[in-house]
Design a protein around this motif. Structure first.
Motif, mmCIF file in Angstrom:
data_model
loop_
_atom_site.group_PDB
_atom_site.id
_atom_site.type_symbol
_atom_site.label_atom_id
_atom_site.label_comp_id
_atom_site.label_asym_id
_atom_site.label_seq_id
_atom_site.Cartn_x
_atom_site.Cartn_y
_atom_site.Cartn_z
ATOM 1 N N GLU A 88 7.280 6.804 -11.158
ATOM 2 C CA GLU A 88 8.701 6.502 -11.313
ATOM 3 C C GLU A 88 9.459 7.809 -11.498
ATOM 4 O O GLU A 88 9.018 8.697 -12.243
ATOM 5 N N HIS A 89 10.586 7.932 -10.803
ATOM 6 C CA HIS A 89 11.367 9.169 -10.861
ATOM 7 C C HIS A 89 12.801 8.884 -10.428
ATOM 8 O O HIS A 89 13.112 7.794 -9.955
ATOM 9 N N PHE A 90 13.664 9.869 -10.603
ATOM 10 C CA PHE A 90 15.049 9.770 -10.150
ATOM 11 C C PHE A 90 15.206 10.574 -8.867
ATOM 12 O O PHE A 90 14.672 11.684 -8.757
ATOM 13 N N SER A 91 15.931 10.018 -7.907
ATOM 14 C CA SER A 91 16.153 10.725 -6.645
ATOM 15 C C SER A 91 16.944 12.002 -6.914
ATOM 16 O O SER A 91 17.916 11.999 -7.662
ATOM 17 N N ASN A 92 16.495 13.089 -6.308
ATOM 18 C CA ASN A 92 17.141 14.383 -6.512
ATOM 19 C C ASN A 92 18.044 14.767 -5.340
ATOM 20 O O ASN A 92 18.454 15.903 -5.205
ATOM 21 N N SER A 93 18.360 13.792 -4.495
ATOM 22 C CA SER A 93 19.267 13.955 -3.364
ATOM 23 C C SER A 93 19.549 12.553 -2.826
ATOM 24 O O SER A 93 19.055 11.566 -3.378
ATOM 25 N N LYS B 286 5.099 1.389 8.755
ATOM 26 C CA LYS B 286 4.023 0.408 8.794
ATOM 27 C C LYS B 286 3.893 -0.234 7.419
ATOM 28 O O LYS B 286 4.084 0.420 6.405
ATOM 29 N N GLY B 287 3.568 -1.519 7.390
ATOM 30 C CA GLY B 287 3.331 -2.202 6.126
ATOM 31 C C GLY B 287 4.598 -2.736 5.486
ATOM 32 O O GLY B 287 5.624 -2.913 6.142
ATOM 33 N N ILE B 288 4.491 -2.976 4.173
ATOM 34 C CA ILE B 288 5.609 -3.528 3.396
ATOM 35 C C ILE B 288 5.844 -2.644 2.184
ATOM 36 O O ILE B 288 4.942 -2.447 1.362
ATOM 37 N N LEU B 289 7.036 -2.106 2.075
ATOM 38 C CA LEU B 289 7.443 -1.275 0.946
ATOM 39 C C LEU B 289 7.880 -2.171 -0.206
ATOM 40 O O LEU B 289 8.693 -3.077 -0.018
ATOM 41 N N SER B 290 7.327 -1.921 -1.388
ATOM 42 C CA SER B 290 7.782 -2.586 -2.620
ATOM 43 C C SER B 290 8.496 -1.535 -3.440
ATOM 44 O O SER B 290 7.893 -0.524 -3.813
ATOM 45 N N ILE B 291 9.785 -1.748 -3.709
ATOM 46 C CA ILE B 291 10.572 -0.719 -4.376
ATOM 47 C C ILE B 291 11.526 -1.339 -5.394
ATOM 48 O O ILE B 291 12.177 -2.347 -5.109
ATOM 49 N N ALA B 292 11.554 -0.748 -6.582
ATOM 50 C CA ALA B 292 12.520 -1.120 -7.609
ATOM 51 C C ALA B 292 13.456 0.063 -7.791
ATOM 52 O O ALA B 292 13.007 1.194 -7.953
ATOM 53 N N LEU B 293 14.748 -0.207 -7.744
ATOM 54 C CA LEU B 293 15.767 0.838 -7.893
ATOM 55 C C LEU B 293 16.597 0.554 -9.139
ATOM 56 O O LEU B 293 17.043 -0.583 -9.342
ATOM 57 N N LEU C 267 16.136 2.448 4.517
ATOM 58 C CA LEU C 267 16.890 2.344 3.269
ATOM 59 C C LEU C 267 17.654 3.634 3.021
ATOM 60 O O LEU C 267 17.140 4.723 3.292
ATOM 61 N N LYS C 268 18.853 3.504 2.492
ATOM 62 C CA LYS C 268 19.639 4.643 2.026
ATOM 63 C C LYS C 268 19.754 4.497 0.512
ATOM 64 O O LYS C 268 20.304 3.506 0.020
ATOM 65 N N ILE C 269 19.228 5.476 -0.211
ATOM 66 C CA ILE C 269 19.187 5.421 -1.667
ATOM 67 C C ILE C 269 20.023 6.570 -2.215
ATOM 68 O O ILE C 269 19.778 7.728 -1.883
ATOM 69 N N PRO C 270 21.015 6.271 -3.050
ATOM 70 C CA PRO C 270 21.911 7.319 -3.550
ATOM 71 C C PRO C 270 21.230 8.311 -4.503
ATOM 72 O O PRO C 270 20.220 7.996 -5.145
ATOM 73 N N PHE C 271 21.827 9.477 -4.591
ATOM 74 C CA PHE C 271 21.435 10.537 -5.517
ATOM 75 C C PHE C 271 21.396 9.993 -6.949
ATOM 76 O O PHE C 271 22.227 9.174 -7.334
ATOM 77 N N LYS C 272 20.410 10.420 -7.727
ATOM 78 C CA LYS C 272 20.236 10.071 -9.143
ATOM 79 C C LYS C 272 19.921 8.594 -9.380
ATOM 80 O O LYS C 272 20.268 8.041 -10.412
ATOM 81 N N THR C 273 19.260 7.959 -8.425
ATOM 82 C CA THR C 273 18.832 6.569 -8.584
ATOM 83 C C THR C 273 17.390 6.558 -9.076
ATOM 84 O O THR C 273 16.537 7.254 -8.533
ATOM 85 N N LYS C 274 17.105 5.744 -10.095
ATOM 86 C CA LYS C 274 15.722 5.611 -10.566
ATOM 87 C C LYS C 274 14.943 4.841 -9.509
ATOM 88 O O LYS C 274 15.382 3.791 -9.039
ATOM 89 N N MET C 275 13.776 5.382 -9.143
ATOM 90 C CA MET C 275 12.977 4.803 -8.069
ATOM 91 C C MET C 275 11.555 4.525 -8.537
ATOM 92 O O MET C 275 10.943 5.357 -9.199
ATOM 93 N N ASN C 276 11.048 3.360 -8.152
ATOM 94 C CA ASN C 276 9.652 3.024 -8.379
ATOM 95 C C ASN C 276 9.127 2.510 -7.039
ATOM 96 O O ASN C 276 9.421 1.387 -6.642
ATOM 97 N N VAL C 277 8.367 3.352 -6.331
ATOM 98 C CA VAL C 277 7.947 3.114 -4.951
ATOM 99 C C VAL C 277 6.452 2.819 -4.913
ATOM 100 O O VAL C 277 5.668 3.570 -5.496
ATOM 101 N N GLY C 278 6.067 1.752 -4.203
ATOM 102 C CA GLY C 278 4.643 1.475 -4.103
ATOM 103 C C GLY C 278 4.291 0.456 -3.047
ATOM 104 O O GLY C 278 5.147 -0.125 -2.388
#
Length: 104
Positions: free
Chosen positions: A40-45, A53-60, A74-85
């Motif tokens: 889990e991290h925050f987008s830095n841009s 391929k496959g299915i992305l599971s993401i919590a923002l 997907l377009k994810i804004p700067f400083k959004t908390k991301m949990n990608v898996g």
């Protein structure tokens, strides 16, 4: 030769490779098997994520997990908390572009 050519890994093992990391963009290629992903991290841009391929599971931020199949961008804004898996059996393969390139 004017162009510079980059080669992506073509495999089924966990991969997070920085293909292009310059002052303009960061261009990453990622492969995740079931149960794998990013910490889990925050987008830095601004982040543009393409499911190859496959299915992305993401919590923002505080949203529940959303899932996106191949062909989704997907377009994810700067400083959004991301949990990608990847929560599915099929391999997940992504292209991630950060633009503008994050300033260290």
């Amino acid at each position: 030769m004017i162009e510079k050519v980059y080669k992506m890994t073509r495999d089924n093992v966990k991969t997070v490779e920085k293909l292009i990391f310059d002052e303009n963009i960061n261009y990453l290629h990622m492969i995740f098997n079931k149960g794998e992903g990013l910490p889990e991290h925050f987008s830095n841009s601004n982040v543009y994520m393409t499911v190859l391929k496959g299915i992305l599971s993401i919590a923002l931020d505080e949203q529940e997990i959303h899932e996106y199949s191949e062909g989704s961008v997907l377009k994810i804004p700067f400083k959004t908390k991301m949990n990608v898996g990847n929560k599915h059996d099929e391999i997940l393969e992504l292209i991630v572009v950060k633009a503008p390139a994050p300033v260290k």
